[in-house]
Design a protein around this motif. Sequence first.
Motif, mmCIF file in Angstrom:
data_model
loop_
_atom_site.group_PDB
_atom_site.id
_atom_site.type_symbol
_atom_site.label_atom_id
_atom_site.label_comp_id
_atom_site.label_asym_id
_atom_site.label_seq_id
_atom_site.Cartn_x
_atom_site.Cartn_y
_atom_site.Cartn_z
ATOM 1 N N HIS A 1 2.298 10.325 3.855
ATOM 2 C CA HIS A 1 2.478 9.367 4.166
ATOM 3 C C HIS A 1 3.337 8.742 2.472
ATOM 4 O O HIS A 1 3.481 8.008 3.114
ATOM 5 C CB HIS A 1 0.936 8.147 4.114
ATOM 6 C CG HIS A 1 0.069 8.541 4.842
ATOM 7 N ND1 HIS A 1 0.303 8.628 6.478
ATOM 8 C CD2 HIS A 1 -0.914 9.804 4.859
ATOM 9 C CE1 HIS A 1 -0.647 9.072 6.894
ATOM 10 N NE2 HIS A 1 -1.589 9.831 6.091
ATOM 11 N N VAL A 2 3.222 9.026 1.691
ATOM 12 C CA VAL A 2 4.065 8.649 0.563
ATOM 13 C C VAL A 2 5.813 9.361 1.239
ATOM 14 O O VAL A 2 6.584 7.988 1.046
ATOM 15 C CB VAL A 2 4.241 9.228 -0.798
ATOM 16 C CG1 VAL A 2 4.916 8.688 -1.757
ATOM 17 C CG2 VAL A 2 2.803 9.023 -1.296
ATOM 18 N N LEU A 3 5.587 10.164 1.477
ATOM 19 C CA LEU A 3 7.262 10.628 1.936
ATOM 20 C C LEU A 3 7.891 9.653 3.426
ATOM 21 O O LEU A 3 8.295 9.200 3.383
ATOM 22 C CB LEU A 3 6.839 12.137 2.890
ATOM 23 C CG LEU A 3 8.465 12.069 2.850
ATOM 24 C CD1 LEU A 3 9.514 12.961 2.445
ATOM 25 C CD2 LEU A 3 7.995 14.248 3.775
ATOM 26 N N LEU A 4 6.220 8.931 4.201
ATOM 27 C CA LEU A 4 6.834 8.740 5.634
ATOM 28 C C LEU A 4 7.333 7.280 5.109
ATOM 29 O O LEU A 4 8.216 6.427 5.478
ATOM 30 C CB LEU A 4 5.889 8.135 6.718
ATOM 31 C CG LEU A 4 5.343 9.683 7.523
ATOM 32 C CD1 LEU A 4 4.067 8.995 7.718
ATOM 33 C CD2 LEU A 4 6.006 10.400 8.157
ATOM 34 N N ILE A 5 7.008 6.278 3.936
ATOM 35 C CA ILE A 5 6.974 5.733 3.592
ATOM 36 C C ILE A 5 8.151 5.243 2.852
ATOM 37 O O ILE A 5 8.958 3.943 3.117
ATOM 38 C CB ILE A 5 6.059 4.786 2.965
ATOM 39 C CG1 ILE A 5 4.496 4.651 3.281
ATOM 40 C CG2 ILE A 5 6.827 3.189 1.831
ATOM 41 C CD1 ILE A 5 3.882 4.439 1.984
ATOM 42 N N TRP B 1 3.707 -0.650 6.273
ATOM 43 C CA TRP B 1 2.389 -1.623 6.258
ATOM 44 C C TRP B 1 1.422 -0.714 6.510
ATOM 45 O O TRP B 1 0.088 0.059 5.936
ATOM 46 C CB TRP B 1 2.418 -2.479 6.506
ATOM 47 C CG TRP B 1 2.557 -3.341 5.044
ATOM 48 C CD1 TRP B 1 3.927 -4.233 6.184
ATOM 49 C CD2 TRP B 1 2.739 -3.847 4.232
ATOM 50 N NE1 TRP B 1 4.482 -5.146 4.473
ATOM 51 C CE2 TRP B 1 3.511 -4.770 3.722
ATOM 52 C CE3 TRP B 1 2.129 -3.395 3.396
ATOM 53 C CZ2 TRP B 1 3.787 -5.828 2.740
ATOM 54 C CZ3 TRP B 1 1.974 -4.130 1.544
ATOM 55 C CH2 TRP B 1 2.673 -4.632 1.825
ATOM 56 N N VAL B 2 1.560 0.382 7.847
ATOM 57 C CA VAL B 2 0.150 1.124 8.313
ATOM 58 C C VAL B 2 0.287 2.314 7.324
ATOM 59 O O VAL B 2 -1.153 2.876 6.713
ATOM 60 C CB VAL B 2 0.671 1.619 9.486
ATOM 61 C CG1 VAL B 2 -0.493 2.676 9.699
ATOM 62 C CG2 VAL B 2 0.955 0.411 10.288
ATOM 63 N N ASN B 3 1.754 2.476 6.653
ATOM 64 C CA ASN B 3 1.097 4.446 6.059
ATOM 65 C C ASN B 3 0.846 3.774 3.857
ATOM 66 O O ASN B 3 0.050 4.662 3.494
ATOM 67 C CB ASN B 3 2.338 5.056 5.359
ATOM 68 C CG ASN B 3 2.620 5.510 7.196
ATOM 69 O OD1 ASN B 3 1.992 6.649 7.190
ATOM 70 N ND2 ASN B 3 3.397 5.206 7.911
ATOM 71 N N ILE B 4 1.131 2.527 3.475
ATOM 72 C CA ILE B 4 0.649 2.249 2.880
ATOM 73 C C ILE B 4 -1.040 2.341 2.909
ATOM 74 O O ILE B 4 -2.292 2.491 1.867
ATOM 75 C CB ILE B 4 1.200 0.942 2.243
ATOM 76 C CG1 ILE B 4 2.426 0.405 1.910
ATOM 77 C CG2 ILE B 4 -0.060 -0.220 1.464
ATOM 78 C CD1 ILE B 4 2.785 -0.263 1.756
ATOM 79 N N ALA B 5 -1.501 1.649 4.089
ATOM 80 C CA ALA B 5 -2.862 0.774 4.365
ATOM 81 C C ALA B 5 -3.422 2.413 4.819
ATOM 82 O O ALA B 5 -4.973 2.748 3.960
ATOM 83 C CB ALA B 5 -3.107 0.220 5.682
ATOM 84 N N MET B 6 -3.017 3.739 4.976
ATOM 85 C CA MET B 6 -3.643 5.070 4.530
ATOM 86 C C MET B 6 -4.056 5.445 3.544
ATOM 87 O O MET B 6 -4.949 6.124 3.188
ATOM 88 C CB MET B 6 -2.624 6.175 5.665
ATOM 89 C CG MET B 6 -3.235 6.006 6.962
ATOM 90 S SD MET B 6 -4.625 6.672 7.837
ATOM 91 C CE MET B 6 -3.734 8.444 7.445
ATOM 92 N N VAL B 7 -2.772 5.026 2.495
ATOM 93 C CA VAL B 7 -3.206 5.694 1.374
ATOM 94 C C VAL B 7 -4.040 5.494 0.014
ATOM 95 O O VAL B 7 -4.635 5.818 -0.175
ATOM 96 C CB VAL B 7 -1.667 6.181 0.799
ATOM 97 C CG1 VAL B 7 -1.942 5.977 -1.157
ATOM 98 C CG2 VAL B 7 -0.684 6.915 1.030
ATOM 99 N N LEU B 8 -4.150 3.664 0.804
ATOM 100 C CA LEU B 8 -5.153 3.157 -0.038
ATOM 101 C C LEU B 8 -6.142 3.696 0.632
ATOM 102 O O LEU B 8 -7.156 3.718 -0.161
ATOM 103 C CB LEU B 8 -4.885 1.564 0.390
ATOM 104 C CG LEU B 8 -3.631 1.281 -0.414
ATOM 105 C CD1 LEU B 8 -4.082 -0.550 0.096
ATOM 106 C CD2 LEU B 8 -3.879 1.508 -2.173
ATOM 107 N N GLU B 9 -6.588 3.861 1.562
ATOM 108 C CA GLU B 9 -8.333 4.602 2.221
ATOM 109 C C GLU B 9 -8.881 5.652 2.063
ATOM 110 O O GLU B 9 -9.183 5.776 1.329
ATOM 111 C CB GLU B 9 -7.755 4.458 3.369
ATOM 112 C CG GLU B 9 -9.513 4.651 4.565
ATOM 113 C CD GLU B 9 -9.288 4.460 6.034
ATOM 114 O OE1 GLU B 9 -10.152 3.781 7.081
ATOM 115 O OE2 GLU B 9 -8.082 5.427 6.609
ATOM 116 N N TYR B 10 -7.181 6.196 1.939
ATOM 117 C CA TYR B 10 -7.558 8.091 1.445
ATOM 118 C C TYR B 10 -7.983 8.044 -0.002
ATOM 119 O O TYR B 10 -8.893 8.301 -0.933
ATOM 120 C CB TYR B 10 -5.885 8.956 0.853
ATOM 121 C CG TYR B 10 -6.101 9.750 2.016
ATOM 122 C CD1 TYR B 10 -6.950 10.297 2.919
ATOM 123 C CD2 TYR B 10 -4.940 9.403 3.436
ATOM 124 C CE1 TYR B 10 -6.692 10.900 3.820
ATOM 125 C CE2 TYR B 10 -4.430 10.096 4.401
ATOM 126 C CZ TYR B 10 -5.186 10.714 4.933
ATOM 127 O OH TYR B 10 -4.926 12.309 5.850
#
Length: 237
Positions: A133-137, A180-189
């Motif tokens: 997800h960091v890569l996608l961001i 923002w969707v991927n940031i939300a994924m990282v934070l939820e992880y």
Amino acid sequence: MFFSPVVEKFVRTFIALSLVSAGIYTFGNAQLFDRLYILIILTVGFFVRKDINMVGIIALLGAQRLVEEAGYVFIHSQFIPIKAMIYLCCTVGLYKIRFDPFRYPLGIILAISISAEFYWYYTDYKAPVVWWHVLLITNSMLVRKLIWMRELWTKRHFPGKARSLDMDYYIYELCKVYIWVNIAMVLEYMVRHILLKKQILYVYYSFPYVVHSITVVTLLLLVDQSIKSINARMIKV
């Protein structure tokens, strides 16, 4: 010969309904949808090959997908050098967008993710695919930067042919949503695997629907813009 307003409206509506239907049909089948995506951008690229502005946009979308596909090869890898290489690439990407307001969210997410990777490594915890997800961001932020610079580069290399398109703005904004969707994924992880260690999966379950929708919308806008481009060229001829 060119599309009359009525015919153009009919064609755009028909294609829009077809793409939405295809998007619904292919949901849950990533491989089929990827093939459809590639087929559509290649087809659009063929029909607008004389419009250097559209070709530039399609090239950026193709490059974005190529990077994602290259990264996805390692999606299940726990090999440390692979992760290190990807985080290094993301750090370089952060430097490249150092004047973008999004550098702050990416910098924070990158720092949190790298710290979490060290924590998981030293506690012998099986790390989730946060790096993906960091890569996608990072990839989306670079696409935003390149889209923003596209008209300038086109002017430099193709004098007299550069023009701003609505599609530039649409991709710029869609990338923002994707980020923002991927940031939300990282934070939820982080919440799920470090802070609370509970199965909080709200973003996780929503993620495929949101990403699939963003991609379908991108294709809709791309095809719609290509029809406008073709019609404008026919009128000029």
